[in-house]
Motif scaffolding. Sequence first.
Motif, mmCIF file in Angstrom:
data_model
loop_
_atom_site.group_PDB
_atom_site.id
_atom_site.type_symbol
_atom_site.label_atom_id
_atom_site.label_comp_id
_atom_site.label_asym_id
_atom_site.label_seq_id
_atom_site.Cartn_x
_atom_site.Cartn_y
_atom_site.Cartn_z
ATOM 1 N N PRO A 1 63.162 0.100 75.269
ATOM 2 C CA PRO A 1 63.939 1.332 75.111
ATOM 3 C C PRO A 1 63.705 2.094 73.811
ATOM 4 O O PRO A 1 63.981 3.282 73.741
ATOM 5 C CB PRO A 1 65.389 0.856 75.216
ATOM 6 N N MET A 2 63.187 1.453 72.775
ATOM 7 C CA MET A 2 62.994 2.141 71.499
ATOM 8 C C MET A 2 61.570 2.641 71.294
ATOM 9 O O MET A 2 61.284 3.296 70.301
ATOM 10 C CB MET A 2 63.396 1.218 70.347
ATOM 11 N N LEU A 3 60.684 2.359 72.199
ATOM 12 C CA LEU A 3 59.283 2.745 72.060
ATOM 13 C C LEU A 3 59.153 4.250 71.849
ATOM 14 O O LEU A 3 59.678 5.042 72.612
ATOM 15 C CB LEU A 3 58.508 2.312 73.300
ATOM 16 N N PRO B 1 54.570 3.445 59.494
ATOM 17 C CA PRO B 1 55.084 3.870 58.180
ATOM 18 C C PRO B 1 56.022 5.078 58.220
ATOM 19 O O PRO B 1 56.768 5.307 57.272
ATOM 20 C CB PRO B 1 53.811 4.202 57.391
ATOM 21 N N GLU B 2 56.004 5.832 59.299
ATOM 22 C CA GLU B 2 56.914 6.973 59.456
ATOM 23 C C GLU B 2 58.256 6.549 60.061
ATOM 24 O O GLU B 2 59.142 7.381 60.261
ATOM 25 C CB GLU B 2 56.271 8.050 60.340
ATOM 26 N N GLY B 3 58.395 5.253 60.421
ATOM 27 C CA GLY B 3 59.648 4.754 60.972
ATOM 28 C C GLY B 3 59.764 4.865 62.478
ATOM 29 O O GLY B 3 60.861 4.755 63.031
ATOM 30 N N ILE B 4 58.645 5.035 63.169
ATOM 31 C CA ILE B 4 58.658 5.153 64.632
ATOM 32 C C ILE B 4 58.229 3.825 65.255
ATOM 33 O O ILE B 4 57.255 3.207 64.824
ATOM 34 C CB ILE B 4 57.705 6.277 65.109
ATOM 35 N N VAL B 5 58.960 3.385 66.280
ATOM 36 C CA VAL B 5 58.630 2.136 66.980
ATOM 37 C C VAL B 5 57.373 2.372 67.816
ATOM 38 O O VAL B 5 57.343 3.250 68.681
ATOM 39 C CB VAL B 5 59.802 1.669 67.878
ATOM 40 N N ARG B 6 56.335 1.572 67.555
ATOM 41 C CA ARG B 6 55.053 1.721 68.248
ATOM 42 C C ARG B 6 54.754 0.575 69.205
ATOM 43 O O ARG B 6 53.837 0.667 70.023
ATOM 44 C CB ARG B 6 53.912 1.860 67.233
ATOM 45 N N TRP B 7 55.514 -0.514 69.114
ATOM 46 C CA TRP B 7 55.336 -1.635 70.048
ATOM 47 C C TRP B 7 56.653 -2.373 70.113
ATOM 48 O O TRP B 7 57.322 -2.578 69.094
ATOM 49 C CB TRP B 7 54.233 -2.576 69.559
ATOM 50 N N GLN B 8 57.054 -2.779 71.314
ATOM 51 C CA GLN B 8 58.280 -3.537 71.513
ATOM 52 C C GLN B 8 58.080 -4.447 72.703
ATOM 53 O O GLN B 8 57.626 -3.997 73.755
ATOM 54 C CB GLN B 8 59.470 -2.604 71.773
ATOM 55 N N GLY B 9 58.410 -5.719 72.531
ATOM 56 C CA GLY B 9 58.339 -6.599 73.682
ATOM 57 C C GLY B 9 58.254 -8.067 73.335
ATOM 58 O O GLY B 9 58.354 -8.481 72.182
ATOM 59 N N ASN B 10 58.045 -8.848 74.380
ATOM 60 C CA ASN B 10 57.860 -10.285 74.255
ATOM 61 C C ASN B 10 56.427 -10.512 73.758
ATOM 62 O O ASN B 10 55.483 -10.078 74.420
ATOM 63 C CB ASN B 10 58.068 -10.941 75.622
ATOM 64 N N PRO B 11 56.239 -11.178 72.620
ATOM 65 C CA PRO B 11 54.886 -11.341 72.097
ATOM 66 C C PRO B 11 53.977 -12.175 73.000
ATOM 67 O O PRO B 11 52.753 -12.071 72.904
ATOM 68 C CB PRO B 11 55.099 -12.010 70.744
ATOM 69 N N HIS B 12 54.556 -12.964 73.887
ATOM 70 C CA HIS B 12 53.766 -13.740 74.840
ATOM 71 C C HIS B 12 53.258 -12.864 75.989
ATOM 72 O O HIS B 12 52.385 -13.274 76.741
ATOM 73 C CB HIS B 12 54.583 -14.903 75.425
ATOM 74 N N GLY B 13 53.859 -11.683 76.132
ATOM 75 C CA GLY B 13 53.522 -10.817 77.256
ATOM 76 C C GLY B 13 54.388 -11.150 78.451
ATOM 77 O O GLY B 13 55.201 -12.072 78.428
ATOM 78 N N GLU B 14 54.204 -10.379 79.481
ATOM 79 C CA GLU B 14 54.944 -10.582 80.734
ATOM 80 C C GLU B 14 53.936 -10.768 81.856
ATOM 81 O O GLU B 14 53.023 -9.959 82.003
ATOM 82 C CB GLU B 14 55.836 -9.376 81.037
ATOM 83 N N ASN B 15 54.086 -11.818 82.603
ATOM 84 C CA ASN B 15 53.190 -12.082 83.738
ATOM 85 C C ASN B 15 51.713 -12.057 83.326
ATOM 86 O O ASN B 15 50.863 -11.512 84.019
ATOM 87 C CB ASN B 15 53.433 -11.085 84.876
ATOM 88 N N GLY B 16 51.430 -12.616 82.154
ATOM 89 C CA GLY B 16 50.048 -12.701 81.683
ATOM 90 C C GLY B 16 49.479 -11.414 81.108
ATOM 91 O O GLY B 16 48.302 -11.352 80.776
ATOM 92 N N GLU B 17 50.293 -10.368 80.954
ATOM 93 C CA GLU B 17 49.810 -9.095 80.422
ATOM 94 C C GLU B 17 50.692 -8.628 79.275
ATOM 95 O O GLU B 17 51.867 -8.950 79.210
ATOM 96 C CB GLU B 17 49.813 -8.022 81.513
ATOM 97 N N GLY B 18 50.105 -7.829 78.379
ATOM 98 C CA GLY B 18 50.874 -7.182 77.326
ATOM 99 C C GLY B 18 51.241 -8.054 76.154
ATOM 100 O O GLY B 18 52.182 -7.739 75.430
ATOM 101 N N ALA B 19 50.519 -9.142 75.924
ATOM 102 C CA ALA B 19 50.821 -10.022 74.798
ATOM 103 C C ALA B 19 50.468 -9.345 73.475
ATOM 104 O O ALA B 19 49.600 -8.481 73.409
ATOM 105 C CB ALA B 19 50.057 -11.337 74.934
ATOM 106 N N LEU B 20 51.148 -9.755 72.432
ATOM 107 C CA LEU B 20 50.846 -9.275 71.092
ATOM 108 C C LEU B 20 49.669 -10.082 70.556
ATOM 109 O O LEU B 20 49.748 -11.302 70.444
ATOM 110 C CB LEU B 20 52.061 -9.434 70.177
ATOM 111 N N THR B 21 48.594 -9.393 70.244
ATOM 112 C CA THR B 21 47.387 -10.036 69.741
ATOM 113 C C THR B 21 46.937 -9.350 68.458
ATOM 114 O O THR B 21 47.424 -8.271 68.111
ATOM 115 C CB THR B 21 46.242 -9.937 70.766
#
Length: 183
Positions: free
Chosen positions: A30-32, A149-169
């Motif tokens: 929701p904050m992305l 650095p401007e204070g804007i959320v650029r990534w939000q989520g589970n670092p493991h990803g969901e269903n094998g996708e979207g992990a933080l790397t």
Amino acid sequence: MKKLLLFLSAFFAITSSFSQENEEFDWDKPMLGKKAPALQVKEWLTEKPDTTGKFIILDFWSTGCGPCVKFTPHMNEFAKIFKKEAVFIAIALQSKASLEKGVKQIEKIKKERNEKYTPIEFYQATDPKCELFGRYGGESIPMVIIIDPEGIVRWQGNPHGENGEGALTEKVIKEIIAKYKKK
């Protein structure tokens, strides 16, 4: 009863039209793309970092969360790799006393299983009433937030990803820094 039905009809009409108009809104993030809330925590367990001009990477976690503990070595590595561009902050969703007790329990379990315990090696704070976590719309942990650095959320989520996708790397962090760093 009529008032309730009228209210529910209006509510669903408004919310359904909102979600149709704003197809890019992601209910899981929701904050992305929005301004991050002020970094207000209950207590700093380390010194308070200077975040001026840096990316801020928040790692919301708890000692009772196995996936959170499992991701700690990755976050430690990211904190080392990106120490010039970003400030990493682990925010425990529990009190200092509960956190200390939980860490001792983790150490004990790891020792019994002959596994290595990896402590957090970057800044730490507590948010036991989940106030900051709630301002990010958090519903489950682990949850990582990357703020530019401007204070804007650029990534939000589970670092493991969901269903094998979207992990933080490392690649994901590198791309975000390259795209949103101040020039």
